[in-house]
Design an enzyme around this catalytic site. Sequence first.
Site, PDB file in Angstrom:
ATOM      1  N   HIS A  51      62.068 -78.449  50.125  1.00  0.00           N
ATOM      2  CA  HIS A  51      61.212 -78.089  51.148  1.00  0.00           C
ATOM      3  C   HIS A  51      62.007 -76.837  51.918  1.00  0.00           C
ATOM      4  O   HIS A  51      63.206 -76.547  51.800  1.00  0.00           O
ATOM      5  CB  HIS A  51      61.167 -79.290  52.092  1.00  0.00           C
ATOM      6  CG  HIS A  51      60.272 -80.190  51.522  1.00  0.00           C
ATOM      7  ND1 HIS A  51      58.814 -80.234  51.119  1.00  0.00           N
ATOM      8  CD2 HIS A  51      60.587 -81.510  51.259  1.00  0.00           C
ATOM      9  CE1 HIS A  51      58.629 -81.297  50.798  1.00  0.00           C
ATOM     10  NE2 HIS A  51      59.497 -82.151  50.488  1.00  0.00           N
ATOM     11  N   VAL A 174      78.199-103.532  45.253  1.00  0.00           N
ATOM     12  CA  VAL A 174      79.053-103.832  46.465  1.00  0.00           C
ATOM     13  C   VAL A 174      78.655-105.103  47.078  1.00  0.00           C
ATOM     14  O   VAL A 174      77.637-104.877  47.660  1.00  0.00           O
ATOM     15  CB  VAL A 174      79.409-102.578  47.639  1.00  0.00           C
ATOM     16  CG1 VAL A 174      80.296-103.059  48.832  1.00  0.00           C
ATOM     17  CG2 VAL A 174      80.270-101.511  46.599  1.00  0.00           C
ATOM     18  N   CYS A 407      61.876 -86.335  19.660  1.00  0.00           N
ATOM     19  CA  CYS A 407      60.638 -86.677  20.484  1.00  0.00           C
ATOM     20  C   CYS A 407      59.735 -85.254  20.362  1.00  0.00           C
ATOM     21  O   CYS A 407      60.112 -84.248  20.735  1.00  0.00           O
ATOM     22  CB  CYS A 407      60.975 -86.580  21.963  1.00  0.00           C
ATOM     23  SG  CYS A 407      59.773 -86.368  23.201  1.00  0.00           S
TER      24      CYS A 407
HETATM   25  C1  LIG Z   1      58.168 -90.693  46.546  1.00  0.00           C
HETATM   26  C2  LIG Z   1      59.271 -90.108  47.065  1.00  0.00           C
HETATM   27  C3  LIG Z   1      58.901 -88.414  47.311  1.00  0.00           C
HETATM   28  C4  LIG Z   1      59.906 -87.723  47.675  1.00  0.00           C
HETATM   29  N1  LIG Z   1      59.840 -86.561  47.652  1.00  0.00           N
HETATM   30  C5  LIG Z   1      60.748 -85.798  47.940  1.00  0.00           C
HETATM   31  C6  LIG Z   1      60.911 -84.329  47.903  1.00  0.00           C
HETATM   32  O1  LIG Z   1      60.041 -83.985  47.444  1.00  0.00           O
HETATM   33  N2  LIG Z   1      61.795 -83.533  48.553  1.00  0.00           N
HETATM   34  C7  LIG Z   1      62.893 -84.110  49.142  1.00  0.00           C
HETATM   35  O2  LIG Z   1      63.821 -83.420  49.582  1.00  0.00           O
HETATM   36  N3  LIG Z   1      62.812 -85.440  49.140  1.00  0.00           N
HETATM   37  C8  LIG Z   1      62.033 -86.213  48.796  1.00  0.00           C
HETATM   38  N4  LIG Z   1      62.203 -87.553  48.931  1.00  0.00           N
HETATM   39  C9  LIG Z   1      63.320 -88.075  49.340  1.00  0.00           C
HETATM   40  C10 LIG Z   1      64.295 -88.227  48.529  1.00  0.00           C
HETATM   41  O3  LIG Z   1      64.048 -88.642  47.028  1.00  0.00           O
HETATM   42  C11 LIG Z   1      65.538 -89.244  49.049  1.00  0.00           C
HETATM   43  O4  LIG Z   1      65.992 -88.951  50.525  1.00  0.00           O
HETATM   44  C12 LIG Z   1      66.936 -89.261  48.530  1.00  0.00           C
HETATM   45  O5  LIG Z   1      66.603 -89.411  47.058  1.00  0.00           O
HETATM   46  C13 LIG Z   1      67.701 -90.171  49.056  1.00  0.00           C
HETATM   47  O6  LIG Z   1      69.004 -90.402  48.222  1.00  0.00           O
HETATM   48  P1  LIG Z   1      69.936 -91.380  48.456  1.00  0.00           P
HETATM   49  O7  LIG Z   1      71.020 -90.859  47.459  1.00  0.00           O
HETATM   50  O8  LIG Z   1      70.269 -91.758  49.910  1.00  0.00           O
HETATM   51  O9  LIG Z   1      69.535 -92.640  47.950  1.00  0.00           O
HETATM   52  P2  LIG Z   1      69.135 -93.273  46.491  1.00  0.00           P
HETATM   53  O10 LIG Z   1      68.767 -92.283  45.597  1.00  0.00           O
HETATM   54  O11 LIG Z   1      68.467 -94.566  46.625  1.00  0.00           O
HETATM   55  O12 LIG Z   1      70.799 -93.672  45.974  1.00  0.00           O
HETATM   56  C14 LIG Z   1      71.219 -94.914  46.736  1.00  0.00           C
HETATM   57  C15 LIG Z   1      72.190 -95.556  45.668  1.00  0.00           C
HETATM   58  O13 LIG Z   1      72.892 -96.578  46.232  1.00  0.00           O
HETATM   59  C16 LIG Z   1      72.959 -97.514  45.304  1.00  0.00           C
HETATM   60  N5  LIG Z   1      73.331 -98.823  45.792  1.00  0.00           N
HETATM   61  C17 LIG Z   1      72.504 -99.390  46.760  1.00  0.00           C
HETATM   62  N6  LIG Z   1      73.388-100.484  47.149  1.00  0.00           N
HETATM   63  C18 LIG Z   1      74.388-100.608  46.652  1.00  0.00           C
HETATM   64  C19 LIG Z   1      75.488-101.450  46.445  1.00  0.00           C
HETATM   65  N7  LIG Z   1      75.631-102.529  47.191  1.00  0.00           N
HETATM   66  N8  LIG Z   1      76.716-101.207  45.917  1.00  0.00           N
HETATM   67  C20 LIG Z   1      76.442-100.020  44.891  1.00  0.00           C
HETATM   68  N9  LIG Z   1      75.537 -99.301  45.017  1.00  0.00           N
HETATM   69  C21 LIG Z   1      74.471 -99.455  45.769  1.00  0.00           C
HETATM   70  C22 LIG Z   1      71.451 -97.637  44.749  1.00  0.00           C
HETATM   71  O14 LIG Z   1      71.377 -98.275  43.378  1.00  0.00           O
HETATM   72  C23 LIG Z   1      71.154 -95.862  44.498  1.00  0.00           C
HETATM   73  O15 LIG Z   1      71.603 -95.579  43.330  1.00  0.00           O
HETATM   74  C24 LIG Z   1      61.201 -88.495  48.175  1.00  0.00           C
HETATM   75  C25 LIG Z   1      61.242 -89.494  48.188  1.00  0.00           C
HETATM   76  C26 LIG Z   1      60.272 -90.397  47.660  1.00  0.00           C
HETATM   77  C27 LIG Z   1      60.554 -92.157  47.639  1.00  0.00           C
END
Ligand SMILES: Cc1cc2nc3c(=O)[nH]c(=O)nc-3n(C[C@H](O)[C@H](O)[C@H](O)COP(=O)(O)OP(=O)(O)OC[C@H]3O[C@@H](n4cnc5c(N)ncnc54)[C@H](O)[C@@H]3O)c2cc1C
Length: 488
Positions: A51, A174, A407
């Site tokens: 964005h 974890v 594919c």
């Molecule tokens: C539908 C949708 C559309 C979006 N579109 C955009 C966009 O266009 N642009 C943008 O900037 N953002 C967008 N976002 C937001 C973006 O996808 C998220 O902000 C980002 O992916 C978050 O990353 P993260 O690493 O915090 O979370 P995640 O990708 O969820 O990673 C967290 C990780 O922690 C792991 N985990 C959890 N608990 C444990 C545990 N106890 N032990 C070990 N591992 C654990 C999980 O398995 C996971 O892999 C969108 C989100 C959604 C849902």
Amino acid sequence: MQSYDVVIIGAGVVGASIARELARCKMRIALLEKEADVSFGASKANSGIIHAGFHSGPGTLKAKLAVQGNREFDRLAEELQFPFERRGEMVVAFSEEEIRILQGLYRQGRRNGVPYMEILGRERALEMEPHLNPDVQAALFAPTAGIIGPYEYCFALVENAVQNGVELLVGQEVRWIARVDSGGFRVETAAGAELAGRFVVNAGGLFADELASYVGITGFKIRPRKGEEYLLDRRVGHLVRRVIFPVPNEKSKGMLVIPTVAGTVMVGPTAEEVESREDVQTTRNGLQKVFEHAQRMVPAIRAADVITSFAGIRPAASGEDFIVGKTEVPGLINAAGIQSPGLTASPAIAARVREALLEEGLRLEMKKDFRPARRPFLKIREAVEARNFDAVRELIAGNPLYSRLVCRCENVTEAEIVEAIRRGHTTMDGIKFATRAGMGRCQGGFCTYRIMRILARETGIPYEKISKKGRGSELLAARLKPAPELEP
Ligand SMILES: Cc1cc2nc3c(=O)[nH]c(=O)nc-3n(C[C@H](O)[C@H](O)[C@H](O)COP(=O)(O)OP(=O)(O)OC[C@H]3O[C@@H](n4cnc5c(N)ncnc54)[C@H](O)[C@@H]3O)c2cc1C
């Protein structure tokens, strides 16, 4: 027990960005992920937009880190070789009232530091996007927005972090974090691993509140917000060049029409508060809503062109802003509540976590031998689409497996499947996201068995253990179970 300077929990884009950022310095880092592969949370199921940064209110971390993060993507894409294109985003208005909202967004963007925005009149908007609804009256255009391959980005970050010494541990959920009297933490996983970490970074996405609660931090809750997305056939890829938004509401940026880096078009996402952190089913209601909204902006979009759908869950925190930095527990850093625009902000979140660790007393000594470039992953599709047949011949001469198509929809060869496996992707989803095999019109009808055969051959994993996304999702399990009436 293995000892680390920093244990990062969660290998989505946030944990992965932090791991790569810290890998520039001399220290031992573990990146723990509960799933069988990285990027299997929100980071794989999103809209893939970098964005511009005008959607969030001035003064919020979301606004600040999105604008900062956005600036990093040209360099990151160059170093890490993931798909990224600065296409720009357009918010379209159909009434006087919507034009007023557009002007508010423009002012907000200016205050957030978004460069080069302009408000376009009807003619200019239609000239730039001829398939827009001709009733459009004005549009806010921000050219710095981009589109990205979100999981390719995450895979690339992790690969490069690992290349630079980070230890990645997948399949390690974890279950407990204990403070140690002498300082630091003991991190325990469901699989029985115990790690000692002087510092812990909580990048656990949807489970970040649970992880924080293990050390007594209870000041925020994750409120899962589901978003359904629908992917359209490449045939209609010409309908939009830029990301098209409606005017936003309080909870979300609205439902969009999004060109993808794969040449397809995506519509969505919905925004629905849900109880479950794991329910990623799409719904008839979601489909209806998405198409109603998308067709108002681009009338030629049709539900008949849908080739697949998916849902992702935003890890929104109570308070709605990102929670990034030091906590009341010395040594525990949160990178939590990273809803949209988390993908965009991820490089800036990583930099902020590095600063927090420095303030907490971690010594950051730069490595002289940090390698920012990822080993290139050569894909024949790119050469075929550019009709560069010399490049195709060259690839095949270097590795004959490039001549074996696996594919047909996405032009993925056996060489690429093998390369994905060698890079650590050993589930069907991991291979699909790393190569695009199975993502085309037939959705894996042709290539699934071929990929399973290659995976079994390359890894020795028996067929019945080959899974979609880890334990419990084995593809052949249903067939191998005795039929209920035959059970004793
Ligand atoms: C539908 C949708 C559309 C979006 N579109 C955009 C966009 O266009 N642009 C943008 O900037 N953002 C967008 N976002 C937001 C973006 O996808 C998220 O902000 C980002 O992916 C978050 O990353 P993260 O690493 O915090 O979370 P995640 O990708 O969820 O990673 C967290 C990780 O922690 C792991 N985990 C959890 N608990 C444990 C545990 N106890 N032990 C070990 N591992 C654990 C999980 O398995 C996971 O892999 C969108 C989100 C959604 C849902």
